[in-house]
Design a protein around this motif. Structure first.
Motif, PDB file in Angstrom:
ATOM      1  N   VAL A  48      75.696  27.372  40.330  1.00  0.00           N
ATOM      2  CA  VAL A  48      74.707  27.612  41.588  1.00  0.00           C
ATOM      3  C   VAL A  48      73.928  28.828  41.226  1.00  0.00           C
ATOM      4  O   VAL A  48      74.346  29.757  40.880  1.00  0.00           O
ATOM      5  CB  VAL A  48      75.504  27.870  42.916  1.00  0.00           C
ATOM      6  CG1 VAL A  48      74.487  27.960  43.937  1.00  0.00           C
ATOM      7  CG2 VAL A  48      76.240  26.499  43.111  1.00  0.00           C
ATOM      8  N   ILE A  49      72.463  28.553  41.448  1.00  0.00           N
ATOM      9  CA  ILE A  49      71.606  29.719  41.330  1.00  0.00           C
ATOM     10  C   ILE A  49      71.045  29.910  42.725  1.00  0.00           C
ATOM     11  O   ILE A  49      70.410  29.013  43.271  1.00  0.00           O
ATOM     12  CB  ILE A  49      70.362  29.222  40.427  1.00  0.00           C
ATOM     13  CG1 ILE A  49      70.867  28.695  38.876  1.00  0.00           C
ATOM     14  CG2 ILE A  49      69.289  30.334  40.380  1.00  0.00           C
ATOM     15  CD1 ILE A  49      71.478  30.104  38.072  1.00  0.00           C
ATOM     16  N   VAL A  50      71.396  31.036  43.384  1.00  0.00           N
ATOM     17  CA  VAL A  50      70.625  31.365  44.522  1.00  0.00           C
ATOM     18  C   VAL A  50      69.277  31.834  44.443  1.00  0.00           C
ATOM     19  O   VAL A  50      68.973  32.818  43.996  1.00  0.00           O
ATOM     20  CB  VAL A  50      71.718  32.649  45.117  1.00  0.00           C
ATOM     21  CG1 VAL A  50      71.239  32.866  46.493  1.00  0.00           C
ATOM     22  CG2 VAL A  50      73.309  32.172  45.114  1.00  0.00           C
ATOM     23  N   VAL A  51      68.452  31.106  45.225  1.00  0.00           N
ATOM     24  CA  VAL A  51      67.188  31.394  45.448  1.00  0.00           C
ATOM     25  C   VAL A  51      66.761  31.631  46.622  1.00  0.00           C
ATOM     26  O   VAL A  51      67.010  31.226  47.724  1.00  0.00           O
ATOM     27  CB  VAL A  51      66.189  29.780  44.832  1.00  0.00           C
ATOM     28  CG1 VAL A  51      64.720  30.096  45.207  1.00  0.00           C
ATOM     29  CG2 VAL A  51      66.828  29.117  43.786  1.00  0.00           C
ATOM     30  N   GLY A  52      65.952  33.074  46.637  1.00  0.00           N
ATOM     31  CA  GLY A  52      65.579  33.714  47.646  1.00  0.00           C
ATOM     32  C   GLY A  52      64.198  33.628  48.086  1.00  0.00           C
ATOM     33  O   GLY A  52      63.411  33.733  47.267  1.00  0.00           O
ATOM     34  N   SER A  53      64.055  33.318  49.407  1.00  0.00           N
ATOM     35  CA  SER A  53      62.645  33.064  49.835  1.00  0.00           C
ATOM     36  C   SER A  53      62.542  33.319  51.404  1.00  0.00           C
ATOM     37  O   SER A  53      63.653  33.358  51.851  1.00  0.00           O
ATOM     38  CB  SER A  53      61.978  31.680  49.582  1.00  0.00           C
ATOM     39  OG  SER A  53      60.619  31.605  49.776  1.00  0.00           O
TER      40      SER A  53
ATOM     41  N   VAL B  96      60.787  24.465  47.123  1.00  0.00           N
ATOM     42  CA  VAL B  96      62.247  24.036  46.764  1.00  0.00           C
ATOM     43  C   VAL B  96      62.356  22.490  46.188  1.00  0.00           C
ATOM     44  O   VAL B  96      63.274  22.567  45.468  1.00  0.00           O
ATOM     45  CB  VAL B  96      62.252  23.434  48.392  1.00  0.00           C
ATOM     46  CG1 VAL B  96      63.716  22.778  48.562  1.00  0.00           C
ATOM     47  CG2 VAL B  96      62.527  24.669  49.417  1.00  0.00           C
ATOM     48  N   GLU B  97      61.310  21.795  46.190  1.00  0.00           N
ATOM     49  CA  GLU B  97      61.315  20.771  45.341  1.00  0.00           C
ATOM     50  C   GLU B  97      61.082  20.971  43.748  1.00  0.00           C
ATOM     51  O   GLU B  97      62.145  20.414  43.042  1.00  0.00           O
ATOM     52  CB  GLU B  97      60.267  19.749  45.717  1.00  0.00           C
ATOM     53  CG  GLU B  97      60.578  18.850  47.161  1.00  0.00           C
ATOM     54  CD  GLU B  97      59.552  17.521  47.289  1.00  0.00           C
ATOM     55  OE1 GLU B  97      59.661  16.592  46.151  1.00  0.00           O
ATOM     56  OE2 GLU B  97      59.307  17.301  48.095  1.00  0.00           O
ATOM     57  N   LEU B  98      60.364  21.931  43.567  1.00  0.00           N
ATOM     58  CA  LEU B  98      60.463  22.290  42.147  1.00  0.00           C
ATOM     59  C   LEU B  98      61.409  22.852  41.707  1.00  0.00           C
ATOM     60  O   LEU B  98      62.020  22.650  40.802  1.00  0.00           O
ATOM     61  CB  LEU B  98      59.190  23.230  42.052  1.00  0.00           C
ATOM     62  CG  LEU B  98      57.513  22.601  42.141  1.00  0.00           C
ATOM     63  CD1 LEU B  98      56.548  23.776  41.996  1.00  0.00           C
ATOM     64  CD2 LEU B  98      57.449  21.641  41.133  1.00  0.00           C
ATOM     65  N   ALA B  99      61.973  23.812  42.633  1.00  0.00           N
ATOM     66  CA  ALA B  99      63.224  24.434  42.179  1.00  0.00           C
ATOM     67  C   ALA B  99      64.651  23.533  41.920  1.00  0.00           C
ATOM     68  O   ALA B  99      65.257  23.611  40.974  1.00  0.00           O
ATOM     69  CB  ALA B  99      63.831  25.550  42.978  1.00  0.00           C
ATOM     70  N   THR B 100      64.685  22.764  42.863  1.00  0.00           N
ATOM     71  CA  THR B 100      65.642  21.819  42.820  1.00  0.00           C
ATOM     72  C   THR B 100      65.577  20.713  41.306  1.00  0.00           C
ATOM     73  O   THR B 100      66.640  20.850  40.846  1.00  0.00           O
ATOM     74  CB  THR B 100      65.440  20.640  43.953  1.00  0.00           C
ATOM     75  OG1 THR B 100      65.757  21.323  45.144  1.00  0.00           O
ATOM     76  CG2 THR B 100      66.631  19.690  43.839  1.00  0.00           C
ATOM     77  N   GLU B 101      64.239  20.445  41.106  1.00  0.00           N
ATOM     78  CA  GLU B 101      64.070  19.580  39.958  1.00  0.00           C
ATOM     79  C   GLU B 101      64.563  20.506  38.736  1.00  0.00           C
ATOM     80  O   GLU B 101      64.972  20.019  37.770  1.00  0.00           O
ATOM     81  CB  GLU B 101      62.950  18.758  39.841  1.00  0.00           C
ATOM     82  CG  GLU B 101      62.318  18.223  38.745  1.00  0.00           C
ATOM     83  CD  GLU B 101      63.485  16.979  38.425  1.00  0.00           C
ATOM     84  OE1 GLU B 101      63.616  16.725  37.170  1.00  0.00           O
ATOM     85  OE2 GLU B 101      64.417  16.583  39.121  1.00  0.00           O
ATOM     86  N   ALA B 102      63.750  21.641  38.726  1.00  0.00           N
ATOM     87  CA  ALA B 102      63.975  22.353  37.328  1.00  0.00           C
ATOM     88  C   ALA B 102      65.185  22.991  36.947  1.00  0.00           C
ATOM     89  O   ALA B 102      65.792  22.615  35.920  1.00  0.00           O
ATOM     90  CB  ALA B 102      62.934  23.503  37.479  1.00  0.00           C
TER      91      ALA B 102
ATOM     92  N   PHE C 182      69.160  27.592  48.563  1.00  0.00           N
ATOM     93  CA  PHE C 182      68.176  28.419  49.010  1.00  0.00           C
ATOM     94  C   PHE C 182      68.791  29.269  50.150  1.00  0.00           C
ATOM     95  O   PHE C 182      69.322  28.675  51.071  1.00  0.00           O
ATOM     96  CB  PHE C 182      67.152  27.477  49.371  1.00  0.00           C
ATOM     97  CG  PHE C 182      66.529  26.575  48.364  1.00  0.00           C
ATOM     98  CD1 PHE C 182      65.547  26.845  47.538  1.00  0.00           C
ATOM     99  CD2 PHE C 182      67.250  25.425  48.154  1.00  0.00           C
ATOM    100  CE1 PHE C 182      65.208  26.178  46.566  1.00  0.00           C
ATOM    101  CE2 PHE C 182      66.884  24.429  47.129  1.00  0.00           C
ATOM    102  CZ  PHE C 182      65.714  24.964  46.236  1.00  0.00           C
ATOM    103  N   VAL C 183      68.375  30.622  50.080  1.00  0.00           N
ATOM    104  CA  VAL C 183      68.835  31.413  51.233  1.00  0.00           C
ATOM    105  C   VAL C 183      67.371  32.126  51.700  1.00  0.00           C
ATOM    106  O   VAL C 183      66.556  32.335  51.028  1.00  0.00           O
ATOM    107  CB  VAL C 183      69.689  32.387  50.754  1.00  0.00           C
ATOM    108  CG1 VAL C 183      71.064  31.802  50.271  1.00  0.00           C
ATOM    109  CG2 VAL C 183      69.004  33.106  49.660  1.00  0.00           C
ATOM    110  N   THR C 184      67.375  32.168  52.893  1.00  0.00           N
ATOM    111  CA  THR C 184      66.247  33.066  53.659  1.00  0.00           C
ATOM    112  C   THR C 184      66.426  34.680  53.401  1.00  0.00           C
ATOM    113  O   THR C 184      67.514  34.780  54.120  1.00  0.00           O
ATOM    114  CB  THR C 184      66.258  32.471  54.994  1.00  0.00           C
ATOM    115  OG1 THR C 184      65.884  31.178  55.165  1.00  0.00           O
ATOM    116  CG2 THR C 184      64.896  33.270  55.583  1.00  0.00           C
ATOM    117  N   ILE C 185      65.432  35.236  52.979  1.00  0.00           N
ATOM    118  CA  ILE C 185      65.658  36.628  52.897  1.00  0.00           C
ATOM    119  C   ILE C 185      64.663  37.402  53.700  1.00  0.00           C
ATOM    120  O   ILE C 185      63.533  36.851  54.096  1.00  0.00           O
ATOM    121  CB  ILE C 185      65.571  37.020  51.309  1.00  0.00           C
ATOM    122  CG1 ILE C 185      64.121  36.770  50.848  1.00  0.00           C
ATOM    123  CG2 ILE C 185      66.652  36.364  50.617  1.00  0.00           C
ATOM    124  CD1 ILE C 185      63.793  37.290  49.428  1.00  0.00           C
TER     125      ILE C 185
END
Length: 276
Positions: A40-45, A65-71, A81-84
């Motif tokens: 799992v890669i935790v993406v902050g936005s 979100v779609e780009l990160a999911t596919e990449a 995805f986490v809200t920061i």
């Protein structure tokens, strides 16, 4: 014989556990679909339509979100995805609370602060005013009040107005909540606001508000994904290579076109560079 069988089964179990542990430590290979064992890669936005926002069913959606999911899928990982708090983004990525910052984040001027993957898109930083405003150029902002989101590129540009060829403002409102910059302009507390053009257009679409965007942009920015400066693996470089694949095979264009009317405006030759 039974003892030997138990030892063999134990050895197989230990080997399997070691393989899982290795997989969970890094993204080491390509994957065709998600599995529970994928790291799992935790993406902050933060909430930033059309790049990252919550859909009606409460799940993250948007361009990033779609780009990160596919990449990350192509790298054998799954994105979480986490809200920061956007003002604390650098602290959060440096203390490993999140793995990366991904949310229409401008690389320009921050090249030495992070390790970067990208660029994957371009975005114009622009100024918007009310339709009846007498402001038509950036120089018309002299003596005016401008609203920006704090810790963003427009804030940086206006705080150093003289060095950036911008006029001196009467006041700069730096607001933590991005949505408040729109309210500040609507209510007349500010004469103008400055942010990504795509975000302004999304707001106008969502709330049936009509702003006038100045023809002259503040800057054209490269968008990228930021990792901690001291990160020791090669995930940023792997992600950059996947971006190049996704630009070349049309995936980025396809995703962007689902949210923005003119994807070419945001690609601006990036696809061509992947074939150079």
């Amino acid at each position: 014989m039974k003892k030997h069988g138990r030892e063999l089964r134990l050895a197989v179990c230990l080997l399997a556990l070691a393989m899982c542990a290795t997989l969970l430590c890094s993204c080491t290979g390509k994957a065709d679909s998600y599995t529970a064992a994928m790291p799992v890669i935790v993406v902050g936005s933060d909430n930033y339509p059309p790049f990252n926002y919550m859909s009606t069913d409460g799940t993250p959606t948007g361009i990033d979100v779609e780009l990160a999911t596919e990449a990350f899928r192509r790298l054998g990982c799954q994105a979480k995805f986490v809200t920061i708090d956007w003002e604390k983004k650098k602290e959060l990525v440096e203390n490993d609370t999140i793995d990366c910052i991904w949310g229409s984040f401008t690389m320009d001027g921050r090249e030495e602060e992070y390790q970067w993957a990208g660029p994957y898109l371009y975005s114009r930083q622009v100024v918007a005013v009310r339709s009846d405003s007498d402001i038509y150029t950036l120089q018309d902002l002299a003596g005016k009040v401008v609203a920006v989101q704090s810790t963003t590129k427009p804030e940086e540009l206006f705080l150093n107005a003289e060095q950036n060829g911008l006029p001196r403002l009467r006041r700069l409102y730096s607001l933590q909540n991005r949505d408040l910059i729109y309210t500040t302009l609507i209510k007349g507390y500010a004469d103008a606001l400055a942010t990504h053009e795509s975000a302004i257009r999304q707001f106008m679409k969502d709330y049936s508000v009509e702003y006038r965007i100045l023809d002259e942009p503040l800057m054209t920015a490269r968008l990228g994904v930021a990792f901690a400066k001291d990160r020791s693996d090669d995930l940023p470089q792997q992600l950059t290579e996947v971006f190049q694949e996704m630009l070349a095979d049309g995936t980025v264009r396809q995703i962007v076109s689902r949210y923005l009317d003119d994807p070419e405006h945001y690609l601006d030759g990036l696809e061509d560079s992947t074939h150079a």
